[in-house]
Motif scaffolding. Structure first.
Motif, PDB file in Angstrom:
ATOM      1  N   ALA A  97       0.832  -1.208   0.000  1.00 25.79           N
ATOM      2  CA  ALA A  97       0.000   0.000   0.000  1.00 25.79           C
ATOM      3  C   ALA A  97       0.867   1.258   0.000  1.00 25.79           C
ATOM      4  N   GLN A  98       1.899   1.278   0.834  1.00 28.73           N
ATOM      5  CA  GLN A  98       2.802   2.429   0.881  1.00 28.73           C
ATOM      6  C   GLN A  98       3.510   2.618  -0.454  1.00 28.73           C
ATOM      7  N   GLY A  99       3.871   1.502  -1.087  1.00 30.34           N
ATOM      8  CA  GLY A  99       4.534   1.583  -2.391  1.00 30.34           C
ATOM      9  C   GLY A  99       3.655   2.265  -3.429  1.00 30.34           C
ATOM     10  N   LEU A 100       2.355   1.980  -3.406  1.00 27.54           N
ATOM     11  CA  LEU A 100       1.449   2.599  -4.368  1.00 27.54           C
ATOM     12  C   LEU A 100       1.262   4.084  -4.078  1.00 27.54           C
ATOM     13  N   VAL A 101       1.167   4.458  -2.830  1.00 17.93           N
ATOM     14  CA  VAL A 101       1.051   5.878  -2.489  1.00 17.93           C
ATOM     15  C   VAL A 101       2.310   6.620  -2.951  1.00 17.93           C
ATOM     16  N   GLU A 102       3.472   6.022  -2.747  1.00 23.04           N
ATOM     17  CA  GLU A 102       4.731   6.651  -3.142  1.00 23.04           C
ATOM     18  C   GLU A 102       4.885   6.729  -4.661  1.00 23.04           C
ATOM     19  N   LYS A 103       4.614   5.641  -5.349  1.00 17.59           N
ATOM     20  CA  LYS A 103       4.847   5.554  -6.799  1.00 17.59           C
ATOM     21  C   LYS A 103       3.704   6.124  -7.632  1.00 17.59           C
ATOM     22  N   GLN A 104       2.488   6.125  -7.080  1.00 17.14           N
ATOM     23  CA  GLN A 104       1.296   6.612  -7.785  1.00 17.14           C
ATOM     24  C   GLN A 104       0.956   5.794  -9.022  1.00 17.14           C
ATOM     25  N   ASN A 105       1.543   4.602  -9.126  1.00 20.54           N
ATOM     26  CA  ASN A 105       1.328   3.737 -10.282  1.00 20.54           C
ATOM     27  C   ASN A 105       1.535   2.291  -9.833  1.00 20.54           C
ATOM     28  N   VAL A 124      -2.535  -6.513  -9.759  1.00 20.08           N
ATOM     29  CA  VAL A 124      -3.696  -6.690 -10.632  1.00 20.08           C
ATOM     30  C   VAL A 124      -4.897  -5.917 -10.097  1.00 20.08           C
ATOM     31  N   LEU A 125      -5.163  -6.036  -8.813  1.00 21.47           N
ATOM     32  CA  LEU A 125      -6.313  -5.361  -8.225  1.00 21.47           C
ATOM     33  C   LEU A 125      -6.116  -3.844  -8.177  1.00 21.47           C
ATOM     34  N   ALA A 126      -4.917  -3.398  -7.876  1.00 21.02           N
ATOM     35  CA  ALA A 126      -4.644  -1.962  -7.864  1.00 21.02           C
ATOM     36  C   ALA A 126      -4.834  -1.375  -9.260  1.00 21.02           C
ATOM     37  N   ASN A 127      -4.394  -2.086 -10.284  1.00 19.68           N
ATOM     38  CA  ASN A 127      -4.605  -1.631 -11.663  1.00 19.68           C
ATOM     39  C   ASN A 127      -6.092  -1.485 -11.962  1.00 19.68           C
TER      40      ASN A 127
END
Length: 144
Positions: A97-105, A124-127
């Protein structure tokens, strides 16, 4: 559990093209989950919250088919997985989750060693959740 990624990629590209006209993602929380429970009775989900057009918060977890409890709250499961693989849901869900907030992708998020399958589920789910956000769709994205 196999998830079909191609339709999500196509949907993402379509959503980007359609939504690119104004470029703004509406603030809110967008959810994606699998259609079915896996062979161990867990159903993964991701919730991506946008604020001011950016990913501000992410929640990743699994619901139990048996009683709906979350994998991150299953003390025995977490204890066994930590001993077997060096990580557990209370740790890897936060890292992803932190990785997605940081990377925004979602594609920029690094997987977590010891949680390869869960890392794949997350991407897959985040996409799918991000594709819904870009398309302005508030319904839950269902992934096979």
């Amino acid at each position: 559990m196999k998830m079909k990624f191609i339709p999500i990629v196509v949907a993402s590209l379509f959503a980007v093209g359609v939504h690119a006209a104004d470029g703004a993602i509406k603030d809110g929380t967008y959810r994606a989950e699998t259609v079915n429970f896996d062979d161990k009775g867990w159903k993964p989900f991701v919730e991506v919250t946008y604020k001011d057009g950016k990913i501000a918060a992410v929640k990743f977890d699994y619901n139990s088919q048996k009683d709906g409890h979350l994998k991150t709250t299953d003390v025995e499961y977490n204890k066994k997985m930590k001993a077997a693989s060096g990580t557990n849901p209370t740790e890897y869900t936060v890292k992803l989750a932190q990785g997605l907030v940081e990377k925004q992708n979602p594609e920029g998020v690094d997987g977590v060693t010891g949680a390869t399958h869960s890392s794949e589920d997350f991407i897959v789910l985040a996409n799918a959740a991000v594709a819904n956000a870009k398309a302005g769709k508030t319904d839950v994205a269902k992934v096979e």
